[in-house]
Design a protein around this motif. Structure first.
Motif, mmCIF file in Angstrom:
data_model
loop_
_atom_site.group_PDB
_atom_site.id
_atom_site.type_symbol
_atom_site.label_atom_id
_atom_site.label_comp_id
_atom_site.label_asym_id
_atom_site.label_seq_id
_atom_site.Cartn_x
_atom_site.Cartn_y
_atom_site.Cartn_z
ATOM 1 N N ALA B 383 -6.874 -17.635 5.287
ATOM 2 C CA ALA B 383 -7.165 -16.687 4.044
ATOM 3 C C ALA B 383 -7.130 -17.660 2.918
ATOM 4 O O ALA B 383 -6.612 -18.724 2.961
ATOM 5 N N ARG B 384 -8.065 -16.934 2.125
ATOM 6 C CA ARG B 384 -8.459 -17.658 0.962
ATOM 7 C C ARG B 384 -7.425 -17.301 -0.263
ATOM 8 O O ARG B 384 -7.191 -17.944 -1.208
ATOM 9 N N VAL B 385 -6.978 -16.080 -0.096
ATOM 10 C CA VAL B 385 -6.059 -15.372 -1.115
ATOM 11 C C VAL B 385 -5.055 -14.852 -0.396
ATOM 12 O O VAL B 385 -5.416 -14.369 0.631
ATOM 13 N N ILE B 386 -3.878 -14.653 -0.966
ATOM 14 C CA ILE B 386 -2.704 -14.060 -0.407
ATOM 15 C C ILE B 386 -2.478 -12.840 -1.335
ATOM 16 O O ILE B 386 -2.034 -13.009 -2.391
ATOM 17 N N PRO B 387 -2.736 -11.778 -0.891
ATOM 18 C CA PRO B 387 -2.810 -10.496 -1.678
ATOM 19 C C PRO B 387 -1.375 -9.908 -2.021
ATOM 20 O O PRO B 387 -0.461 -10.498 -1.232
ATOM 21 N N THR B 388 -1.083 -9.170 -3.139
ATOM 22 C CA THR B 388 0.152 -8.917 -3.345
ATOM 23 C C THR B 388 0.459 -7.559 -2.508
ATOM 24 O O THR B 388 -0.145 -6.943 -2.090
ATOM 25 N N GLN B 389 1.839 -7.298 -2.452
ATOM 26 C CA GLN B 389 2.263 -6.006 -1.799
ATOM 27 C C GLN B 389 1.518 -4.784 -2.355
ATOM 28 O O GLN B 389 1.094 -4.017 -1.588
ATOM 29 N N SER B 390 1.122 -4.534 -3.528
ATOM 30 C CA SER B 390 0.618 -3.576 -4.190
ATOM 31 C C SER B 390 -1.015 -3.460 -3.723
ATOM 32 O O SER B 390 -1.510 -2.695 -3.621
ATOM 33 N N GLU B 391 -1.620 -4.786 -3.500
ATOM 34 C CA GLU B 391 -2.940 -4.608 -3.098
ATOM 35 C C GLU B 391 -2.940 -4.222 -1.594
ATOM 36 O O GLU B 391 -3.849 -3.661 -1.293
ATOM 37 N N LEU B 392 -1.890 -4.707 -1.251
ATOM 38 C CA LEU B 392 -1.856 -4.228 0.510
ATOM 39 C C LEU B 392 -1.844 -2.626 0.572
ATOM 40 O O LEU B 392 -2.538 -2.002 1.519
ATOM 41 N N THR B 393 -0.973 -2.342 -0.252
ATOM 42 C CA THR B 393 -0.526 -0.753 -0.220
ATOM 43 C C THR B 393 -1.838 0.045 -0.703
ATOM 44 O O THR B 393 -2.334 1.137 -0.100
ATOM 45 N N GLN B 394 -2.779 -0.872 -1.556
ATOM 46 C CA GLN B 394 -3.927 -0.190 -1.996
ATOM 47 C C GLN B 394 -4.935 -0.031 -0.858
ATOM 48 O O GLN B 394 -5.693 1.228 -0.617
ATOM 49 N N VAL B 395 -5.112 -1.185 0.020
ATOM 50 C CA VAL B 395 -5.973 -1.198 1.265
ATOM 51 C C VAL B 395 -5.626 -0.084 2.282
ATOM 52 O O VAL B 395 -6.259 0.597 2.682
ATOM 53 N N GLU B 396 -4.099 0.086 2.348
ATOM 54 C CA GLU B 396 -3.714 0.973 3.179
ATOM 55 C C GLU B 396 -4.104 2.466 2.741
ATOM 56 O O GLU B 396 -4.717 3.427 3.471
ATOM 57 N N ALA B 397 -3.943 2.777 1.367
ATOM 58 C CA ALA B 397 -4.425 4.058 0.913
ATOM 59 C C ALA B 397 -5.963 4.396 0.866
ATOM 60 O O ALA B 397 -6.490 5.237 1.292
ATOM 61 N N SER B 398 -6.719 2.969 0.939
ATOM 62 C CA SER B 398 -8.138 3.200 1.152
ATOM 63 C C SER B 398 -8.474 3.619 2.329
ATOM 64 O O SER B 398 -9.542 4.399 2.597
ATOM 65 N N LEU B 399 -7.857 2.942 3.265
ATOM 66 C CA LEU B 399 -8.170 3.422 4.750
ATOM 67 C C LEU B 399 -7.725 4.721 5.039
ATOM 68 O O LEU B 399 -8.298 5.336 5.856
ATOM 69 N N ASN B 400 -6.800 5.238 4.482
ATOM 70 C CA ASN B 400 -6.165 6.558 4.846
ATOM 71 C C ASN B 400 -6.850 7.830 4.238
ATOM 72 O O ASN B 400 -6.915 8.659 4.615
ATOM 73 N N ILE B 401 -7.897 7.506 3.212
ATOM 74 C CA ILE B 401 -8.553 8.622 2.569
ATOM 75 C C ILE B 401 -9.860 8.616 3.085
ATOM 76 O O ILE B 401 -10.628 9.414 2.519
ATOM 77 N N ILE B 402 -10.295 7.755 3.993
ATOM 78 C CA ILE B 402 -11.956 7.665 4.387
ATOM 79 C C ILE B 402 -12.022 9.076 4.958
ATOM 80 O O ILE B 402 -11.156 9.325 6.147
ATOM 81 N N LYS B 403 -13.010 9.857 4.810
ATOM 82 C CA LYS B 403 -13.193 11.172 5.297
ATOM 83 C C LYS B 403 -13.757 10.842 6.642
ATOM 84 O O LYS B 403 -14.501 9.826 6.897
ATOM 85 N N GLY B 404 -13.321 11.533 7.743
ATOM 86 C CA GLY B 404 -13.681 11.454 9.093
ATOM 87 C C GLY B 404 -13.302 10.304 9.533
ATOM 88 O O GLY B 404 -13.858 9.812 10.711
ATOM 89 N N GLU B 405 -12.381 9.444 9.296
ATOM 90 C CA GLU B 405 -11.832 8.463 9.750
ATOM 91 C C GLU B 405 -10.614 8.729 10.555
ATOM 92 O O GLU B 405 -9.588 9.439 10.365
ATOM 93 N N TRP B 406 -10.738 8.205 12.015
ATOM 94 C CA TRP B 406 -9.317 8.830 12.710
ATOM 95 C C TRP B 406 -8.351 7.776 12.833
ATOM 96 O O TRP B 406 -7.507 8.150 13.846
ATOM 97 N N VAL B 407 -8.519 6.761 12.061
ATOM 98 C CA VAL B 407 -7.330 6.021 12.564
ATOM 99 C C VAL B 407 -6.497 5.989 10.750
ATOM 100 O O VAL B 407 -7.126 6.072 9.820
ATOM 101 N N LYS B 408 -5.201 6.075 10.976
ATOM 102 C CA LYS B 408 -4.330 5.805 9.592
ATOM 103 C C LYS B 408 -3.431 4.733 9.829
ATOM 104 O O LYS B 408 -2.951 4.437 10.801
#
Lengths: 192, 546
Positions: B383-408
């Motif tokens: 890894a080149r950068v170590i993201p913060t917990q809030s950045e991880l949570t943001q990625v989680e949220a962005s994964l979960n709002i993808i329309k038609g995505e079947w994985v949460k």
């Protein structure tokens, strides 16, 4: 099948609704596992003997279930099996199992090799491999419960599981009939 | 700084200086760990001229000249070049022990008389260039240094000489050089750490996930180490390797082979085998004074981030997505995979080279993963950068709002390597809950429900299912169905919903249809009718996780 999308409702509720299928989507009768997971092939008059009919059910992973077709002479017209003996050839087929992931100690049997002897009250019949390959398992249940052949020959009454090499299978497949050809050949009704 | 040297025994000091042992190696051999080490002149001839008045005063000109003559004589006879002259001409510029590694200004053949400021040395700038190029963001770092085995041999040779010459004066006693001197790597770290900390505004930490590696190599290595081939006993291992390779490869590749060896086992091998030669016999094997050096070590650098872990739980709402990419004969099965959907996103966040996906068990492609989700761990490489917990949570949220995505994803967070064991244990030991839609060959009755729900801790025997028998060994595995409960499906007479909780590793589909009687008992045998499984969902993986 993917009719139920994850909704924004509370998790418990949405889980409940996900699990229950809509009744109109359920078929009257689902395809049995033995039909949807395997392609069915048949060998008729094995070794030139009349009505010595066997099946070879091939799984998508290449393994083959070997057993007696419903028109085999011991099952048709009257199922009359009273015993099964795996003590054929130099070594009992029960002992001949391949072991481990790599199937060590594997015995390669020819398509005309004998798997077992099926007995009726006055005769016996030899059951053959029908495909060349490694013998993975014989159905030992048949020794204690030979009647499984009489009423469930195509499922619990299977005889053996073989693992042919892909090239051996391609060869063997040419000599076998499909279910449709089998039904036509034996003049059976479709639900056979 | 010179005071340190003035306090050392003058005769061996002069001897070492005249032989071209750099000041830093001299201190190592006197077992001096001085924090001021960085700021001393490394070049032995410079230092000799600075210290000469002191040495003359302490030991007298006559004795000093005697040492000088003896050294000159040895070196001249060795080099077969009778041009004695001034000491500065015969004294080697490159340290005969560390091969220039501790003379930081020697890199790239840049030579400066003033190497007291290590911050400006080519080594520091080279390492910094590598780190900048790779673009890692870090607030701590660790150095991993790899040095040629030859340095151990030369250390040993020098020790043997000093031992034979000065042990009568109570100096350089003992057979094992490694216990008596400051290790080369330690001294090098000593020289580099402070300047790097200042330059990078980061702290040195041996446990840091950010690793900076320095590889030192010397062209003389293979030639000078060849004597080890001739040794017997403990040394035969290297000898065999060398010889067997000599027999069937060309000369050019032999060198390469030996160079490769140098970085791995041979280093510890050389270190282990040197003490087996008696001190007074060592010069029979390796010449004293050691062969002349034409060039210092060359150095290459690399930096990388150790594996980082991100844990969470995933849910899968599709029956057409597998857990990991599933390829059969180069053809893709399923439209995507849980691994890729989550991994690719997280990879971007970490600006990493790659990732590995680990999960607490897996479900079939046509089985949904619902309920509390299945624990997983992403192993992130470099890894080149170590993201913060809030950045991880943001990625989680962005994964979960993808329309038609079947994985949460749930609970995405940083995890330690110890979570690995928790997950392996979960895979092998924890209970799993399922919901199966089961069909019976006759109408479902209340008696069926009572029968099934009355069975607690039901022991079943499961032969390896036919569908996995091609890759798993044939075994009969005992498994436990902890409990079952049934629900009617409104509008259907022959289907019902079967909830069951089983031991990890139970094949549920086979428990329903029986797998040709190979799983027993099964729903078919328990209810004495035909049974088929229409669909299956995992509704719970019962384990605590991160």
């Amino acid at each position: 099948m993917e009719n139920l999308e994850g909704t924004n409702a509370s998790e418990e509720e949405s889980l409940e609704s996900l699990l229950y299928p809509a009744p109109h989507e359920l078929p009257l009768r689902p395809l049995p596992a033995i039909k949807c997971n395997y392609t069915h092939h048949f060998a008729l008059n094995v070794m030139g003997k009349d009505r010595h009919d066997q099946y070879v059910y091939r799984h998508a992973n290449g393994l083959c279930i070997i057993g007696l077709a419903p028109t085999h002479v011991v099952l048709h017209p009257t199922p009359s099996v009273i015993g099964v003996d795996f003590n054929v050839g130099k070594q009992s087929r029960v002992e001949m199992k391949a072991c481990g992931k790599r199937k060590r100690n594997a015995h390669i049997l020819e398509s005309n090799s004998v798997l077992c002897k099926v007995m009726t009250s006055d005769q016996f019949f030899l059951i053959r491999c029908c495909v060349k390959g490694v013998l993975l398992e014989v159905n030992e249940q048949l020794v204690t419960s030979p009647f499984l052949l009489n009423n469930q020959a195509s499922t619990e009454g299977y005889v053996a599981i073989m693992m042919p090499k892909p090239e051996d299978w391609s060869k063997a497949e040419k000599a076998l009939l499909t279910r449709e050809q089998y039904i036509a050949e034996r003049g059976l009704s479709l639900h056979a | 700084m010179q005071n340190v040297f003035e306090s050392l025994p003058p005769a061996p000091l002069a001897d070492l200086l005249l032989r071209g042992v750099c000041s830093r190696c001299i201190l190592r051999f006197f077992n001096v760990r001085d924090t001021g080490l960085r700021h001393c002149i490394s070049n032995s001839s410079e230092l000799f001229f600075q210290l000469r008045p002191v040495l003359v005063r302490v030991m007298g000109e006559e004795r000093l000249n005697g040492i000088q003559e003896k050294v000159n004589l040895e070196q001249v006879s060795k080099a077969c070049k009778p041009d004695g002259g001034l000491p500065s001409q015969t004294m080697p510029r490159i340290c005969i022990v560390c091969l220039g590694i501790l003379q930081l200004y020697l890199q790239d053949n840049v030579h400066s008389a003033d190497d007291t400021d290590t911050r400006k040395s080519p080594v520091i700038s080279e390492v910094t260039k590598t780190v900048q190029k790779e673009g890692h963001k870090f607030d701590s770092f660790c150095l991993e240094i790899s040095i040629p085995a030859l340095t151990f041999v030369r250390e040993h040779a020098l020790w043997c000489y000093l031992n034979s010459r000065y042990s009568s004066e109570g100096l350089f006693k003992g057979a094992d050089v490694n216990e008596r001197i400051v290790p080369l790597k330690e001294s090098l770290k000593h020289l580099l750490v402070r300047p790097l900390e200042q330059l990078w505004n980061a702290s040195f930490d041996p446990n840091s996930t950010f690793r900076v590696a320095l590889f030192y190599k010397h062209t003389n290595s293979s030639a000078e180490l060849s004597f080890l081939d001739g040794l017997q006993g403990s040394c035969s291992k290297l000898g065999c390797q060398g010889k067997s390779k000599c027999n069937n490869v060309s000369k050019a590749t032999i060198g390469a082979t030996r160079e490769n060896l140098e970085y791995g086992e041979s280093l510890s091998f050389v270190q282990r085998s040197l003490p087996s030669i008696p001190l007074h016999k060592f010069s029979d094997h390796f010449p004293w004074p050691p062969p002349k050096l034409d060039a210092p070590c060359t150095m290459t650098t690399r930096c990388f981030c150790r594996a980082l872990y991100v844990g969470g739980r995933y849910l899968k709402f599709s029956r057409n997505i597998s857990q990991s990419p599933w390829m059969i004969d180069d053809e893709r099965k399923g439209k995507s995979s849980v691994q890729e959907i989550i991994g690719e996103k997280v990879l971007l966040l970490f600006k990493a080279d790659g990732y590995k996906f680990h999960a607490a068990g897996r479900e079939d492609i046509d089985v949904r993963m619902l309920g509390n989700g299945r624990p997983f761990l992403l192993e992130i490489t470099n890894a080149r950068v170590i993201p913060t917990q809030s950045e991880l949570t943001q990625v989680e949220a962005s994964l979960n709002i993808i329309k038609g995505e079947w994985v949460k994803v749930k609970g995405l967070r940083h995890a330690g390597i110890e979570v690995f064991d928790v997950m392996r244990e979960g895979e092998a030991e924890k209970q799993k809950e399922y919901a199966a839609v089961v069909w019976l060959s006759r109408p479902v009755s209340d008696a069926d429900f009572e029968k099934l729900s009355s069975l607690k801790e039901l022991k079943i025997e499961q032969k390896t299912p036919v569908r996995v028998l091609h890759r798993r060994s044939l075994l009969t595995r005992p498994r436990i169905i902890h409990w079952m409960s049934c629900e009617k499906i409104p509008g259907s007479t022959q289907y019902f919903l079967l909830f069951l909780c089983s031991q990890a590793g139970t094949y549920i589909k086979e428990f329903v249809h029986g797998d040709l009687g190979r799983t027993y008992p099964n729903i078919r045998s328990l209810l004495d009718c035909e049974a088929e499984i229409w669909q299956l969902d995992v509704v719970g993986v019962n384990m605590e996780f991160v």
